[in-house]
Structure formats: structure tokens, C-alpha cells
Design an enzyme around this catalytic site. Structure first.
Site, PDB file in Angstrom:
ATOM      1  N   ARG A 130       0.476  24.544 -17.384  1.00 37.14           N
ATOM      2  CA  ARG A 130       1.009  25.121 -18.616  1.00 37.14           C
ATOM      3  C   ARG A 130      -0.167  25.332 -19.561  1.00 37.14           C
ATOM      4  NH1 ARG A 130       2.953  22.856 -23.555  1.00 37.14           N
ATOM      5  NH2 ARG A 130       4.255  24.354 -24.684  1.00 37.14           N
ATOM      6  N   ARG A 133     -12.911  34.755 -42.625  1.00 36.68           N
ATOM      7  CA  ARG A 133     -12.524  33.737 -41.659  1.00 36.68           C
ATOM      8  C   ARG A 133     -12.434  32.384 -42.359  1.00 36.68           C
ATOM      9  NH1 ARG A 133     -15.921  35.910 -36.416  1.00 36.68           N
ATOM     10  NH2 ARG A 133     -14.314  34.778 -35.303  1.00 36.68           N
ATOM     11  N   ASP A 152     -21.093  38.529 -25.607  1.00 36.40           N
ATOM     12  CA  ASP A 152     -21.407  39.553 -26.606  1.00 36.40           C
ATOM     13  C   ASP A 152     -22.749  40.232 -26.368  1.00 36.40           C
ATOM     14  OD1 ASP A 152     -19.039  39.302 -27.942  1.00 36.40           O
ATOM     15  OD2 ASP A 152     -19.834  38.124 -29.606  1.00 36.40           O
ATOM     16  N   ALA A 180     -13.785  35.912 -26.642  1.00 30.43           N
ATOM     17  CA  ALA A 180     -14.276  34.683 -26.014  1.00 30.43           C
ATOM     18  C   ALA A 180     -13.839  34.610 -24.557  1.00 30.43           C
ATOM     19  CB  ALA A 180     -13.762  33.466 -26.788  1.00 30.43           C
TER      20      ALA A 180
END
Length: 490
Positions: free
Chosen positions: A128, A216, A338, A351
């Protein structure tokens, strides 16, 4: 009589419960200790390679907010028993809802795609997979595992150049203080500012400003003081909640768990954004970026206004066009994450693609062996480019989709930011193992090859950032990507 197998069997090498493959003799030098670099080091160690990590900073960066990581990222997590236990404690499974500006729900609440009833079996089944984690927690989890395995990390190393010597079979990372670090392969995992393009592309490749930035915010709920609406929400919170707010040229993502509050607001850059976690803006600056801020959900406003001093980063969103070449001519320098393929946050998979790279590259190097490192990195590139390019493209399409009035976004019961099973049913380790020889034959002999880690039936097409920005300027959204192939869930 048949031949006699004289192979000398070695004892199993098990460290911290991790079973290591037989040694390959390949020395892998990883530049950059972000998430992609750390998992590259772990997977390379597990696959029998010798590993060293270089990091520019004086320690692992703990900056960052939350990230979404699906089953495609965690296909090998169970190979690290201690880390697996830690991962199960630090990840979250939030309930999702699209909201109008005032916080009222525009859709019913729902779960991540791979958790929905009746969908395809995901890549890490029967695990899970709780799909949300905080970048800091994941980074420290990977770092702790590297330390338990004895993988060396050298801090304070600023790499300014990459080179390779085909005759000697080594690649070199050149530091600004004159130090040289070598390996059979050097992995440039040093992000969007990498200096590795000089050897992969033949020239520096600058990132282009998209004109947008992301404010952010992420902090402990202990910092909440004058926040009655948020405290009331926390008092009855049973499951983490993730809310998406959409609007013209702006969107916000709001995450609340029992211990953390996160806000991510993407909007037009007024010139104050930068590519640095060290440059901060004030809560007042963030609030001023919200149109009609007095009409916004009070919980979002409270989350912004209660941010501790220095806790808001205004990150400039930069971009490079899809780059089909990630390796040096002799294949001994390879870019991942990146450095190879920068993604917008609206891709929802930035990510994740770096971590898929890590798993794929380690397996390709194992299959290629020390004598064929060059082919191994180029096979990895062939297996990965189209998939990452398509997800880069999806980031632009997703942003166009949600930079509209909310009533338009959810018209007809639509749920925005649809990904499709092709993303979360993909196992990058298995794919590398299954496709390695066919991909190498394509590179070496021109044999036919077709990637199958894309939506079934998808016809891959090259594209450019400039084309996508022109579409954004029109202000009209048309779904021109997710009708190409099977983007379904079943």
C-alpha cells in the site's frame, strides 16, 4: 561428458538486511546528494558497484516541501528492510479535493489514482503506497540508509567541469578547488545548475525562465498561533487533506497533516523569485500574490500568515527543452534527474522521474558490466528519454488545464491532473532488465526498438517549450496530449 561448472560461489553479502549483488568492479561517482543522487548511490551499491557521493553543500539539504511519489518509485523499497520500516512511518495518504476560492469543495473528495477501486495493479503491489512525503524526510531516510551501508559522502565539493578519458576508461569530476574525482562512470545528479552539459551536449545549456514562480511553504503545526480555522480543522482531522485551488494564471496546493502545514502557490513572477532555498519572501508578499485575497479560504490565509520567519521560498520556475542526449560521447558521464530533464511542479512527477532514473541506471550498469559501461549508460538514456519527455510535456498541459476558473476545470465532473496507469504501473528495474539487450542491439546494430513505458498506442512526438508557452498565451485549454494513446486507469 558435459563441462564442469567451476564457478567459485561467494558468501552472500548482507548489510543492514540488504542483499548485495555480486561485485561488478564498476566504480560509480555520484555528483549531488539530492533524492536522485542518494537513491542512485543506494541502488548502485545494491547492484554490486562501488560508490562514492560528492555533495556541494556542507551537509544534506533539508529544504523543501512535500512531494508526490507513486508506486513506480518504490519498486525496490522492500529490498532495504530498515529503510522500508522508516518509509512506512514518514509517508502520508491524503484525501484530495478541488476547491473553489472560498474553500468550498468543487468535487467530492477522492484518493490517488492507484488506490481507486477497480484500477490496474500498480508496480509495487501488494504494497500500500502512501504517495505523499516531505522532501526533507525522504532525503534523510535515504542518507541514513547510505550511512548504514557505508557509502562514503564527501561534502563541500563544488564540481565545475566533467571530462572522460576513453583510453584509460575513466571519467573525472573537476572541483573548483582543483581536486579531481574519478570513476568508471560519473553520474551528474547535481540538478538544473549542473555543469555537465559541456560534455553531454557540447556546450552549456541555460535554463529558461518560464515567467512563473512557486511560493513554497512548509512548517510544523506547532507554529500555528492566530489560526482559529486551521486549529478547528486539525481538531477533527482523521486523514491528511490535500486541496487544489485553481484560477486564471494561478493555482495553489494546500496540504494539512496532524504535524505539518504546506502551501504551494504558483503564480506569475514579479521579479522577486530566484533559484535558491536561501532567498525568502514575507507572508505579506505571498498574500499580495493572491487575487481578491479577502475571498480566499481563511485556512489558506492563516497558513500563509503563520509561517515562521524565513520560512517562505519564492522559487523561480525555469525550464530546458527536452534533451535527448544525457551521456558523454564515450558514455562515462551520464546525467539524471533535473540535470537531464527539468520538470514543472504541475507534472506531479519531477522527483519521481529522478528516482526512476536511479533504479534504471543501476540495473543497466549491472547488465552492461565493467567492460561495457558506455553501452549501459546509452541504453539507460534510450529507455528513459521518451518517458521523461512525455511527462515534461504533461507538466505544461496540466498547468494550462488548472490555470482556469474552477467551474471550468471541474465541468462535467472532471478531476484535473489525471496521470494514467502508464505512470504508476511502470517498474523501472524490471523494464531495464527486460529491454536491455533489445535496446543495446538497436544502439549497436540499428535493430528495431520501441519503448513500451509510454501510454499504450501513444505516438511519441518531439515538442518544445516555446510551442507550449504560445498555447498558454491563447488562454484557451484544449486537451491535445492525453488523447494520444491509452491514459486510462484500468
Amino acid at each position: 561428458m558435459g563441462s564442469v561448472d567451476t564457478t567459485i560461489l561467494q558468501d552472500n553479502v548482507i548489510v543492514d538486511g540488504v542483499l548485495r549483488y555480486p561485485p561488478t568492479g564498476i566504480k560509480v561517482l555520484v555528483v549531488g546528494a539530492g533524492l536522485g543522487g542518494l537513491l542512485t548511490a543506494l541502488e548502485c551499491w545494491r547492484k554490486g558497484h562501488t560508490v562514492q557521493i560528492l555533495e556541494k553543500g556542507g551537509c544534506i539539504s533539508e529544504a523543501g516541501d512535500f512531494i508526490g511519489l507513486g508506486p513506480n518509485v518504490y519498486v525496490t523499497i522492500r529490498e532495504y528492510p530498515t529503510m522500508f520500516q522508516e518509509w512506512n512511518k514518514i509517508t502520508y495518504d491524503p484525501e484530495i479535493g478541488v476547491c473553489f476560492q472560498d474553500g468550498s469543495l468543487a468535487t467530492s473528495k477522492y484518493s490517488w489514482e492507484h488506490e481507486l477501486e477497480g484500477v490496474a495493479k500498480h508496480a509495487a503491489w501488494p504494497l500500500r503506497v502512501k504517495p505523499v512525503g516531505f522532501r526533507r524526510d525522504i532525503a534523510l531516510m535515504y542518507l541514513s540508509q547510505c550511512e548504514r551501508l557505508g557509502i562514503p559522502i564527501t561534502y563541500g565539493v563544488n564540481i565545475i567541469k566533467y571530462s572522460e578519458d576513453p583510453e584509460r576508461g575513466i571519467a573525472t569530476a573537476h572541483a573548483d578547488d582543483g581536486r579531481l574525482f574519478t570513476g568508471d562512470v560519473v553520474v551528474a545528479a547535481d540538478g538544473i545548475g549542473t555543469k555537465s552539459h559541456g560534455i553531454t551536449m557540447g556546450k552549456p545549456v541555460r535554463a529558461t525562465d518560464t515567467g512563473y514562480c512557486a511560493d513554497r511553504i512548509c512548517y510544523s503545526t506547532k507554529h500555528l498561533k492566530d489560526a482559529p480555522a486551521l486549529k478547528e480543522m486539525l481538531a477533527t482531522l482523521k486523514r491528511p487533506q490535500l486541496r487544489l485551488f485553481t484560477g486564471t494564471k494561478i493555482h495553489a496546493v494546500f496540504l494539512v497533516t496532524q504535524d505539518r502545514v504546506c502551501v504551494l502557490i504558483t503564480h506569475k513572477d514579479d521579479g522577486t523569485a530566484s533559484e535558491s532555498w536561501a532567498e525568502n519572501v514575507t507572508p505579506e508578499q505571498v498574500a499580495s500574490a493572491l487575487p481578491d485575497q479577502d475571498k480566499w479560504d481563511p485556512k489558506v490565509i492563516e497558513a500563509v500568515r503563520n509561517t515562521p520567519s524565513g520560512g517562505i521560498v519564492r522559487w523561480k520556475l525555469c525550464w530546458r527543452n527536452p534533451q535527448p542526449k544525457w551521456t558523454s560521447d564515450n558514455g562515462q558521464v551520464v546525467q539524471i534527474g533535473d540535470a537531464a530533464h527539468s520538470l514543472l511542479p504541475t507534472s506531479g512527477n519531477g522527483a519521481a522521474m529522478a528516482l526512476e532514473d536511479a533504479t534504471s541506471l543501476a540495473e543497466c550498469l549491472r547488465l552492461g558490466g565493467k567492460a561495457d559501461v558506455a553501452s549501459a549508460t546509452k541504453v539507460h538514456e534510450l529507455l528513459r528519454y521518451q518517458r521523461t519527455s512525455l511527462i515534461q510535456h504533461m507538466g505544461f498541459v496540466n498547468r494550462r488545464e488548472i490555470h482556469r476558473d474552477t467551474s471550468e476545470v471541474v465541468k462535467g465532473g472532471s478531476r484535473p491532473l489525471h496521470f494514467g496507469k502508464w505512470i504508476w504501473t511502470h517498474n523501472p528495474e524490471r523494464y531495464a532488465a527486460e529491454k536491455f539487450e533489445a535496446a543495446r542491439a538497436h544502439i549497436d546494430k540499428g535493430a528495431p526498438f520501441e519503448n513500451t513505458n509510454l501510454p499504450a498506442g501513444h505516438v511519441f512526438e518531439d515538442w518544445t517549450m516555446e510551442e507550449e508557452l504560445e498555447k498558454e498565451k491563447s488562454g484557451v485549454f484544449m486537451q491535445d496530449l492525453k488523447t494520444n494513446g491509452d491514459w486510462g486507469l484500468v
